[in-house]
Write an enzyme that holds these catalytic residues in place. Structure first.
Site, PDB file in Angstrom:
ATOM      1  N   GLY A  55       0.793  -1.221   0.000  1.00  0.00           N
ATOM      2  CA  GLY A  55       0.000   0.000   0.000  1.00  0.00           C
ATOM      3  C   GLY A  55       0.823   1.267   0.000  1.00  0.00           C
ATOM      4  CG  ASN A 136      -4.137   3.395   9.688  1.00  0.00           C
ATOM      5  OD1 ASN A 136      -4.577   4.503   9.374  1.00  0.00           O
ATOM      6  ND2 ASN A 136      -2.960   3.250  10.272  1.00  0.00           N
ATOM      7  CB  SER A 184      -1.501  -3.585   1.490  1.00  0.00           C
ATOM      8  OG  SER A 184      -0.297  -4.231   1.806  1.00  0.00           O
ATOM      9  CB  THR A 222      12.006  -9.703 -11.008  1.00  0.00           C
ATOM     10  OG1 THR A 222      13.080  -9.527 -11.931  1.00  0.00           O
ATOM     11  CG2 THR A 222      11.389 -11.074 -11.193  1.00  0.00           C
ATOM     12  CB  CYS A 309       2.837   1.723  10.078  1.00  0.00           C
ATOM     13  SG  CYS A 309       1.805   0.695   9.020  1.00  0.00           S
TER      14      CYS A 309
END
Length: 380
Positions: A55, A136, A184, A222, A309
């Site tokens: 996210g 959140n 996410s 990648t 977080c």
């Protein structure tokens, strides 16, 4: 079996680029790609889905892309809210240093903004509105459909950080007039380290990472194909059971809120009605959040204080400050996150443990003694 070498067909197949490994739509035998499956969950086109590391990256790319588009037209005003995730707020701070004007709307005591607030804030030079789908920390759900309609009418790009909402709330990017959306995987039981940026067709993206042609030239590097496939499967499953999961988890959430509300001088954070099914956030006066978490952890209960977080920070949550909690009260926050795998027995354990731990901590707290003695006034 012969050992493979860099020149052997086995080696070449196993180390091929993701694009070479994924069959084209015309050759794919009856099975949708991860991009198709995720797009379907959002009512988007597969070509509007870009895979990211999560996210935060998606938020950064969405906001910077909209800013660059606006800058070319001489529009450098951005509207957001005071309690966004730091992936949004820190990106906006970066743009302020480049000469952009950022207006953060107040979110009020229950943590929300209205479409009318957004409409009043839009100016001739507004290039982006970024409002999270659901907060959140405190779980408030914002009126995304109404805000999207206001932005579309004004011709302003609309981004929503839907990390907390995807897989838990219905999302329809077309019906809700969403131009850019971030999600996410780990928030709906998918693998960590992978996410999605949805960008409506016609919204030109600015690259954050250069060096390769992956993601149609918009995100070099990648791709983690196993994680992407896991994300698609997890989102499909979450969306397929969205209503039944929301009903079950909301019932557990409401039981927990009712029980914790009985703790004296405690208060629920966030909107009491329009909130995420699995979010419970409280402030408890006279208690330090970190001590509360440590003692609950010793009892086998996983919790957080504010945002996961920023769990290493000693500063009070910017979200709690934005809804008007004073510093001392914001330091005593408790967040519990529930999902469809939690049980009634676990709710009982939490309701037994939290009041006991709060009483223990208050018994040794000088602040609590000052509050009880009248030296300081209670806030909650």
């Amino acid at each position: 079996m012969p050992r493979s070498t860099p020149c052997s067909p086995i080696w070449r197949r196993s180390t091929a680029t993701p694009q070479a490994c994924i069959p084209s739509a015309s050759r794919r035998p009856g099975r949708c790609s991860a991009r198709d499956r995720i797009a379907k969950c959002l009512n988007a086109s597969p070509r509007e889905i870009y895979f990211t590391s999560g996210g935060s990256e998606a938020d950064n790319q969405a906001i910077l892309s909209a800013a660059r588009l606006g800058e070319r037209k001489g529009k450098k005003h951005i509207i957001s809210t005071a309690f966004e995730h730091h992936a949004v707020l820190h990106t906006l701070q970066k743009l302020e240093k480049e000469g952009f004007t950022v207006e953060l709307l107040p979110v009020g005591p229950i943590g929300t903004v209205t479409a009318q607030q957004v409409k009043r804030a839009i100016r001739e030079d507004t290039c982006l509105v970024s409002v999270m789908y659901a907060n959140n920390e405190i779980g408030s759900i914002l009126p995304i459909s109404e805000i999207g309609a206001v932005c579309r009418e004004a011709g302003v790009l609309f981004h929503t950080d839907a990390v907390q909402a995807a897989g838990h709330l219905p999302i329809d990017v077309k019906a809700q007039n969403i131009d850019l959306l971030s999600l996410s995987a780990h928030k709906f039981h998918g693998p960590k380290g992978t996410g999605v940026l949805y960008a409506r067709q016609g919204v030109f993206l600015t690259n954050l990472i250069e060096g390769g042609a992956q993601e149609r030239g918009k995100r070099a590097g990648t791709e983690n194909i196993p994680a992407i496939m896991g994300m698609a499967a997890a989102l499909e499953d979450a969306c397929a059971h969205l209503d039944e999961n929301a009903k079950r988890v909301s019932a557990l959430r409401d039981r927990l809120i009712d029980g914790l509300s009985k703790i004296p001088h405690s208060a629920l954070n966030g909107d009491p009605v329009n909130r995420l099914p699995g979010n419970v956030s409280f402030c408890v006066e006279g208690v330090e959040g970190e001590s509360l978490l440590l003692l609950l952890d010793a009892k086998g209960i996983c919790a957080s204080s504010g945002s996961a977080c920023t769990s290493g920070s000693l500063d009070p949550s910017h979200v709690l400050l934005a809804i008007g909690r004073v510093h001392d009260v914001a330091h005593g926050s408790l967040r519990l996150s529930l999902c469809e795998w939690n049980t009634d027995e676990e709710i009982d354990r939490i309701l037994d443990a939290v009041p006991e731990v709060v009483e223990y901590l208050r018994g040794m707290s000088p602040l609590w003694k000052d509050l009880v003695s009248g030296k300081k006034p209670f806030t909650l």
